[in-house]
Motif scaffolding. Structure first.
Motif, short mmCIF file in Angstrom:
data_model
loop_
_atom_site.label_atom_id
_atom_site.label_comp_id
_atom_site.label_asym_id
_atom_site.label_seq_id
_atom_site.Cartn_x
_atom_site.Cartn_y
_atom_site.Cartn_z
N LEU A 1 0.81 -1.22 0.06
CA LEU A 1 -0.11 -0.05 0.04
C LEU A 1 1.00 1.27 -0.06
O LEU A 1 0.66 2.10 -0.90
CB LEU A 1 -0.96 0.04 1.21
CG LEU A 1 -2.35 0.50 1.29
CD1 LEU A 1 -2.78 -0.17 -0.06
CD2 LEU A 1 -2.99 0.36 2.63
N GLY A 2 1.75 1.42 1.01
CA GLY A 2 2.55 2.55 1.10
C GLY A 2 1.93 3.30 1.76
O GLY A 2 0.79 3.43 1.80
N ARG A 3 2.76 4.42 2.32
CA ARG A 3 2.07 5.36 3.39
C ARG A 3 1.17 6.49 2.33
O ARG A 3 0.08 6.71 2.89
CB ARG A 3 3.30 6.24 3.78
CG ARG A 3 4.03 5.58 4.96
CD ARG A 3 3.96 6.32 6.11
NE ARG A 3 4.59 5.32 7.04
CZ ARG A 3 5.63 5.67 8.14
NH1 ARG A 3 5.86 6.94 7.92
NH2 ARG A 3 5.84 4.80 8.64
N ARG B 1 -0.77 5.99 -0.37
CA ARG B 1 -1.95 5.26 -0.57
C ARG B 1 -2.77 5.04 0.73
O ARG B 1 -3.92 5.12 0.60
CB ARG B 1 -1.91 4.00 -1.48
CG ARG B 1 -1.89 4.31 -2.94
CD ARG B 1 -2.34 3.28 -3.52
NE ARG B 1 -1.58 2.87 -4.88
CZ ARG B 1 -0.48 2.21 -4.84
NH1 ARG B 1 0.13 1.65 -3.77
NH2 ARG B 1 0.32 2.24 -5.89
N ALA B 2 -1.97 4.52 1.77
CA ALA B 2 -2.75 4.22 2.95
C ALA B 2 -3.25 5.57 3.42
O ALA B 2 -4.44 5.37 3.79
CB ALA B 2 -1.66 3.90 3.93
#
Ligand SMILES: Nc1ncnc2c1ncn2[C@@H]1O[C@H](COP(=O)(O)OP(=O)(O)OP(=O)(O)O)[C@@H](O)[C@H]1O
Ligand SMILES: Nc1ncnc2c1ncn2[C@@H]1O[C@H](COP(=O)(O)OP(=O)(O)OP(=O)(O)O)[C@@H](O)[C@H]1O
Ligand SMILES: [Mg+2]
Ligand SMILES: [Mg+2]
Lengths: 433, 274, 305, 354, 354
Positions: free
Chosen positions: C23-25, C27-28
């Motif tokens: 996800l990554g920060r 997109r999160a």
């Protein structure tokens, strides 16, 4: 939602705590079935295209009041709205209400409204609303039970002692609850209106005198003393006073012939034991139920030196200052209180005491109690002060009665009340001496 | 069976019987009163009549209010579940510093919002945002209040799903949104269903917000408000209407629960654990 | 396969710290944004506003409605020095302890425990009824209980054969506690149901084989295992019960304020009395109490057994 | 072809799970990664797949550097230990899932899924959910799913370890056969040396993030490069005994054995070394023999057609495999004679050899 | 001594997990229960322990009927597959837990725990929590806990299946040795035939709630009573081939093989039977031989010191074990000659024998 003029059409809204199929259904019906078509028609005749919409509501008065406050505060709400008489002071002070427009002085109805009732709609000398009606309080009694206890069927006590004596006799005769005078906080305002306030008046007192709270004077102590006598001698049912649905229960018990004497307003006659559509119907109401004026403690000891006393309330109908069409709104307001209107409203099975003498004369004739109240009781009656702090004071009164019913001495309860009122008034100095 | 087991068995049966009684006796009234011609607070075999239902059908707002309740609760549930699922997923999978503290703070704040003291700010906010008298307004405000607890509970469902499913989808080239749609959502569906029922039940019973925010038309009011109008002029409960409407008002949530519990299982998956 | 005996905390830690879906920060944050935005607008903002109101003398009507003054901590001082507030607080504590911490937790656990490895209609019936009590609308439920506890025609008195016994008057606190247990047990039941499903049966059986009694099995095996669940459960239901307003519908705070818990107190001050400033101040105090409760629970949770 | 160079992975906690791994796996090769728990096998596989980002070093697949690509862009397929079959999809949908992601039309997807499913004997099960399948069937669905991707290489993370003992043996043969037929490069992680030996074309033995030996199974089995590998490989672990060089023979626990041929000429007299010989490479007899290790039989374990006999030689134990019919009773005295051509010598843990 | 008679267990759902099981396990015996997943092994063990109530039949331990006793009163100790160590107690407390329930004083408990722990090499770990132990260590703690009870018998439910392959082998030897030293009656459940063969004094093979064969490992391995047992036992499953009796030899997939000595004289000409021979009991050669089964080599799997070669004989496969150095390449032709004294014949699934 405040009215919005769409093109040439003037849209008006009117609200009450009344709703079809629920609370005050008949008033709702009156507005939707009579006022709106007739008014729109009348306006059309004048060449104006007016559309009126009724916004019903059907909740606790407190909740209705809350919503009105929020609406008024935000410049929203109906153009014409009903409020309880005692809210007027706080609404005016909050800037939610404005004095009626000048055109109101010319309203034909004023001349038909008794001075005292007009007073309901005034605050600091200015008129903010039109009165919708008024009521009065009496002692109801069950003639069958009275006869059984050896009391006359046309009983009319002249002093509190006579009430107590009658209670004692009823008790001896095996009546489960000889006397029901509302007490305690569970009944809320019913305790004030059908309990402690008439009793205080009977002892010559008022909660507010010349704009100042009275605190715990002798009248209050006397009133509490009566409570003590009733509830400590088994003449009343202390439990009932605490129950959340205690008032409903007292109605049911009266209807079932378990209560001898009950202090209530005319609503009790009209809406509760009404053999047609009351909530606790008494088929033989007219034969069985008697009524008497509320006596002063002793003859001549009542408020203004009276022998008998009562309390009255009433709703008001007023204008929303944010109305886009104040002129038409007032016309609507006046229209609802026109003689024809009131006759239509109270026409079938919905008789009540209207503010107008001309109407009352006509419609009350068929109802002995309402005639009795309007003729005998209303001249003696008193009103609550329409000020912002009244609800708090009223609560304090209710708490005092609750204390007495559950065993506190009247003096102690009165002292406690005194303290609370001082708090509300912002210091002992602000009380009437 | 040994005597001990017999005793245990008897104890178990008694306990279950007591529990069943405890939980069902209060419901009896709802089963009898609506069918009584003249209901009181007493539970008695009704002198069977359907007149009360007739009366409710004729009531101008009763059925419409159930429809409004449906709109409000389903709308809120959809919004709550959608937002909470996405947020819970993100919070569950990516370490954000202060995540737990944030959740707890929001949870605490949500308790203020449900209180009466918040009605003025909320009302005025709705006025400013032009949300007065709209279903959307009520939905948004109720959603705001329910979201923290929903995120809190859903995060745990997300935590308990094995990550190999997602990794597997990822190796096949699925994008994060695809992973959520294809894998995560179906996996936590019982959780979503549970949260949805919870949200619906909450909205279904909420009185104050819809009452305050729909000021101009009772046609918009949900059943939770209309049920309070079934009183007489003097404030006495009209038991005929009230019991009957109460029954009608309860049936949808019960049906919904039965549906959800049959279809997805109504439960907390792995349990909510801090 | 992870060993069932590894401590649950570390296991979850390792399994979920990593970002399985990539996800990554950024997109999160996008995923969390809609919820956070709604919360910010419709929760945080009004909540802060309430906190501001708590330092004013704002009223719903009257002069103070037109022109509210900042009165500093007066509302708090008044509340904290008034006997009524403390009575109310004490009543709330009784209510929360009695109905949530003891009642719902114990009953919810008991039901979950009794039904733990059952299936079939009995389990569905019991669970269904318990959950029914939870999801029925408050307005209906309060009527049911008024009918149940009614002095004259109430079902309870009828069943017990003691007509005229005034439960709501003579035992008001007990009544609303029992009511709230009835109303709220479902949540605890479901939570413990799920928690018990996580206790490896082999652990219980190993205690049974050693000869441990039922109670000992609970103490030595079950409770240590579901500690996390117990504390979260306590946290949530305490919070909810603190703010629960339903008792009002049964007793209206009476008789004589004997059931005037803080939520009712706020209602009376804010809605009936119109004292919004005071109501807000009390709400803020409730918030503080909740905060303390939460911190205590979290402390207990963090502490190793 | 997959090639790793200098691949290092340090987890946030500071664990160095991979330490400069260099490795090339040829096209079509079945390559096994073997090692004890925690040695970094899974990490290596996941780093190849892109599920973990390498701390340093690079990964190339088919000559293309994929180090910084997303997992989905590497053209690899992976089977997880728990198969990661989606429980809410039926077998068809599971198998077709990779194609769905690749936007293959619905009809074509289903056809492909059916084709692959049939090939793996799943034709009857296409409508079931994973929960309704046995472990072996699930495993085949997972295989079918990666086959449907037509990826350049397959990555398997202990795909057999959830099967029961019997199924595991069957699946081993099945998988090996399948891989030969498909000819797809395959990296297979396991901690079971028997699996690695049986299936791999080549294998690597890992320890603590490093590769200790790479070779064919036979090489690794017969000439483990270190005592670590030696003790790790073999159904019955190699006997590793401290020994001292005494002229042209070795002294082991008070017995005298011949110097293994592989070490002949590489040892100094008096040197302390480790003598290694597999149980399979010793001849057992009940009578003393020259150059044999003798002691009391403490345990006899039935291996089927042979027995594993544990002898207590001095204070050490020596295990030897005894064919059926010759097994001693426990408590007997026994002698095990190592085959000099199969015995090994380790110095400081490393194989002594030319 | 544990004796079961007519033990039947029907689960509420109607599953008959045990079907009239009769079994006697002698004092001090190491008894293995073997069978495929779902055959009722665990149920049998749990019924002995009292964790399940028998539907009918009885259980006696040491001559005492315990059928209706609570588990705690049966004087048995059990090790679960997941060890069931309490995660919130340290090793000492875990080991001492049964004593605590028996109200042994704190000091005495700790002393006993230390003693047992030392014996199992846990002395350094007594203060750790189970979560801080490796799988093998956890397994030993579980053992220590049952040892501390001094029960009449130990019940093990697949205690090794959570260990990795290497550890499993070590634990096997360790456990067997320990049991011999303690001399405690032990019932050991496993689905791994190698484990059962290696460890048991006697074993039972179960299928669908019934016991199919009881015997020593050698008996069961060499003369499986049914094709079910035959296919279940053995590291490499027995070749079971349809055959027709043709005079004094058998026709198997187009090849002619000798009638096994065990069946000599018991077959009728023309009869359809199943011919069984273990891969270990066949001699492989690259040249055709009389009585051998010939075909193409399709798979060669390395077993360490030998290879498992799969031949495609007609439309069937035959597996044979080939010693090191003789293994063919895939694709070669090969021939496997069964040993007539080890081959078996099955008729309707049952062994044909005198
Ligand atoms: N996400 C992570 N964060 C921190 N450390 C990790 C993580 N994953 C693995 N490790 C550590 O990295 C090392 C290698 O782990 P890895 O899972 O690759 O081992 P493995 O060889 O696959 O072992 P097993 O046979 O048990 O699966 C171990 O020490 C492990 O504890
Ligand atoms: N609690 C239960 N209720 C109903 N059926 C059960 C229960 N436990 C086991 N069974 C069924 O009883 C049969 C025997 O199960 P058991 O667990 O004894 O098998 P097992 O031989 O131990 O298998 P495994 O090797 O998988 O552990 C199976 O068909 C299983 O599904
Ligand atoms: Mg791994
Ligand atoms: Mg089992």
């Amino acid at each position: 939602q405040s009215s919005s003029g769409g093109g040439d059409t003037i849209e008006l809204t009117i609200t009450q705590n009344a709703i079809a199929g629920g609370k005050n259904a008949k008033s709702a019906e009156y507005i939707t079935k009579w006022v709106i078509p007739k008014f729109e028609e009348a306006q059309k005749a004048k060449g104006k295209d007016v559309k009126v919409k009724f916004i019903p509501s059907g909740v606790d008065d407190e909740q209705y009041k809350t919503k009105l406050s929020l609406d008024l505060k935000s410049g929203k709400g109906a153009d014409v709205l009903d409020i309880d008489g005692i809210w007027m002071g706080e609404f005016v002070e909050a800037g939610y209400l404005k004095p009626l427009p000048a055109q109101s002085d010319a309203w034909e109805g004023w001349s038909q409204i008794p001075e005292a009732v007009q007073g309901l709609a005034a605050y600091n000398g200015k008129k903010y609303a039109l009165p919708v009606g008024t009521d009065g309080r009496v002692l109801y009694f069950n003639k069958t039970l009275m006869t059984k206890a050896g009391l006359p069927a046309d009983w009319q006590p002249k002093s509190w002692q006579e009430i107590l004596d009658a209670g004692a006799k009823l008790k001896t005769a095996g009546v489960p609850v000889p006397i029901q005078i509302n007490a305690g906080t569970a009944m809320g305002e019913a305790t004030s209106m059908q309990g402690v306030l008439p009793l205080m008046a009977g002892a010559g007192g008022e909660v507010q005198k010349d704009g100042k709270w009275t605190g715990a004077g002798q009248p209050l102590k006397d009133a509490l003393g009566l409570y003590q006598k009733i509830y400590s001698q088994g003449l009343g049912d202390p439990k009932l006073q605490q129950e959340a649905k205690g008032r409903d229960k007292s109605f049911a018990q009266f209807a079932e012939g378990k209560i001898g004497i009950l202090m209530e307003g005319d609503y009790f006659w009209r809406g509760v034991i009404n053999p047609k559509d009351g909530v606790a119907k008494m088929a033989d109401r007219d034969q069985t139920v008697g009524y008497a004026m509320i006596p002063a403690m002793e003859p001549g000891k009542g408020l203004r030196g009276q022998d008998f006393v009562s309390m009255s309330g009433g709703s008001l109908r007023t204008l929303n200052p944010a109305s886009k069409h104040p002129e038409e709104a007032f016309e609507l307001l006046a229209f609802t209180l026109s003689a024809d209107g009131l006759k239509a409203e109270t026409g079938t099975d919905n008789v009540r005491i209207t503010p107008r003498a001309d109407v009352n004369k006509e419609i009350l004739a068929g109802d002995p109690l309402l005639t009795y109240i309007s003729e005998k009781v209303l001249p003696l009656t008193a009103y609550r002060p329409p000020v912002a702090a009244y609800p708090q004071v009223s609560t304090a009164l209710q708490e005092a009665t609750a204390a007495v019913v559950s065993g506190t001495s009247p003096d102690e309860a009165a002292a406690e009340y005194q303290k609370k009122v001082e708090g509300i008034a912002g210091g002992a100095g602000n009380l009437a001496s | 069976m040994s005597p001990g087991q017999v005793l245990g068995r008897i104890g178990f049966c008694t306990l279950i019987a007591v529990l069943l009684a405890f939980f069902s006796v209060p419901l009896l009234w709802l089963a009898t009163a609506p069918f009584s011609a003249d209901p009181t607070y007493q539970v008695s075999l009704p002198d069977f009549t359907l007149a009360n239902f007739q009366a409710i059908l004729e009531h101008p707002y009763a059925l419409g209010s159930l429809y409004n309740s449906l709109i409000l609760s389903v709308g809120t549930a959809v919004l709550v579940v959608a937002c909470a699922a996405l947020a819970a997923y993100a919070l569950s999978r990516v370490r954000i510093p202060g995540r737990d503290a944030l959740l707890y703070t929001l949870l605490l704040l949500s308790s203020i919002i449900t209180g009466t003291a918040a009605m003025v700010p909320i009302y005025q906010l709705a006025v400013e945002l032009n949300l007065i008298d709209t279903h959307l307004g009520v939905i948004l405000i109720l959603t705001g209040g329910l979201l923290p607890a929903a995120v809190f509970m859903l995060k745990d469902f997300m935590d308990t799903t094995p990550k190999s499913y997602e990794e597997s989808a990822r190796v096949f080239g699925a994008s994060p949104l695809q992973i959520v749609r294809h894998v995560v959502i179906p996996l936590v569906r019982p959780g979503l269903a549970t949260i949805a029922v919870w949200a619906i039940a909450n909205v279904w019973g909420n009185f104050l917000m819809p009452y305050l925010l729909f000021s101009s038309d009772p046609e918009n009011q949900p059943a939770s408000v209309i049920i309070y109008t079934l009183y007489t002029e003097g404030g006495q409960a009209n038991l005929q209407l009230l019991s009957t409407f109460g029954l009608l008002y309860s049936v949808p949530v019960v049906l919904m629960y039965l549906f959800v519990s049959k279809k997805y299982g109504f439960r907390f998956h792995g349990g909510i654990k801090a | 396969m992870a060993l069932a005996t590894s401590p649950p905390e570390t296991r979850t830690e390792r399994a979920y710290s990593s970002d399985a879906a990539g996800l990554g920060r950024v997109r999160a944050s996008l995923f969390a944004a809609p919820a956070l935005l709604l919360i910010a607008i419709f929760l945080v903002f009004p909540a802060l506003w309430v906190l501001y109101l708590s330092i004013t003398n704002y009223r719903l009507s009257g002069v103070e409605a037109r022109d509210p003054q900042v009165v500093g901590l007066d509302n708090f001082v008044n509340a904290l020095t008034s006997g009524k507030f403390w009575t109310s607080t004490w009543l709330t504590v009784e209510f929360v302890l009695g109905s949530a911490v003891i009642g719902q937790v114990v009953l919810g656990f008991t039901i979950a425990w009794l039904l733990r490895d059952r299936t079939g209609p009995l389990k569905r019936l019991v669970e269904g009824l318990v959950i029914l009590a939870w999801i029925l609308p408050g307005a209906v439920v309060s009527f049911l209980w008024v009918a149940l506890l009614d002095r004259d025609g109430g079902t309870l008195n009828m069943l017990l054969g003691i007509p005229g016994f005034a439960w709501l008057l003579d035992y008001p606190m007990l009544s609303i506690i029992v009511f709230n247990i009835w109303r709220g047990t479902a949540f605890s039941m479901m939570l413990y149901g799920a928690a018990l499903g996580n206790v490896p049966p082999s652990h219980l059986e190993s205690a049974r084989l050693a000869g441990a009694s039922g109670w000992r099995q609970l103490r030595d095996v079950v409770f240590p295992h579901i500690r996390g669940h117990i504390l979260t459960n306590l946290l949530l239901i305490s919070l909810w019960t603190f703010n629960d307003f339903t008792p009002f519908m049964l007793t209206a705070g009476g008789p004589d304020g004997k059931t005037e818990v803080l939520a009712v107190y706020v209602y009376k001050e804010a809605l009936i009395g119109g004292n919004l400033g005071v109501g807000a101040a009390i709400s803020a105090v409730i918030l503080l109490i909740n905060l303390v409760v939460a911190v205590v629970y979290l402390r207990l949770l963090r502490r190793k057994p | 072809m997959i090639s790793l160079s200098g691949l290092t992975k340090v987890y946030p906690g500071g664990v160095r799970a991979l330490d400069a791994v260099d490795l090339t796996i040829a096209d079509g090769e079945f390559f096994a990664l073997l090692g004890p728990s925690g040695c970094g096998k899974t990490t290596l596989l996941r780093t190849i797949a892109g599920l973990e980002t390498a701390t340093s070093g690079s990964v190339a697949v088919g000559g293309r550097d994929v180090t910084s690509l997303q997992p989905g862009a590497r053209d690899l397929a992976m089977v997880f230990q728990d198969y990661a079959l989606f429980p809410h999809m039926d077998v068809t949908d599971n198998i077709a899932y990779p194609l769905r992601i690749k936007k293959v039309a619905k009809g074509a997807r289903a056809a492909k899924a059916r084709e692959v499913g049939e090939r793996l004997g799943l034709a009857q099960l296409m409508d079931r959910r994973p929960g309704q399948l046995s472990g072996g069937q699930q495993q085949r669905v997972a295989l079918a799913r990666v086959m449907a991707t037509q990826a350049q290489a397959f990555l398997f993370d202990e795909p057999l370890s959830n099967l029961d003992a019997r199924l595991r043996l069957e699946a081993r043969t099945f998988l090996k056969k399948l891989q030969r037929e498909l000819g797809v490069t395959t990296v297979f992680v396991t901690h079971d040396q028997a699996e690695a030996l049986a299936m791999a074309d080549r294998m690597a033995v890992m320890e603590a993030g490093r590769i200790r030996q790479i070779g064919t199974p036979a090489e690794v089995f017969q000439r483990p490069a270190s005592t670590f590998v030696a003790s790790f490989i073999g159904s019955t672990p190699m006997n590793l005994l401290d020994a001292t060089v005494r002229g042209d023979s070795l002294e082991v626990s008070g017995c005298k054995v011949a110097v293994p041929s592989s070490a002949a000429g590489l040892l100094t007299d008096g040197e302390e070394i480790v003598y290694g010989v597999r149980p399979e490479y010793m001849a057992y007899s009940a009578e003393p023999a020259d150059g044999a290790l003798g002691g009391m039989v403490s345990i006899v374990e039935n291996l089927g057609a042979s027995h594993l006999v544990t002898l207590e030689v001095g204070d050490r134990v020596v295990q030897t495999v005894v064919p059926e019919g010759h097994e001693p009773a426990m408590g007997d005295d026994g002698y095990a004679l190592p085959r000099a051509d199969r015995a090994l010598v380790y110095r400081d843990g490393d194989l002594v050899s030319r």
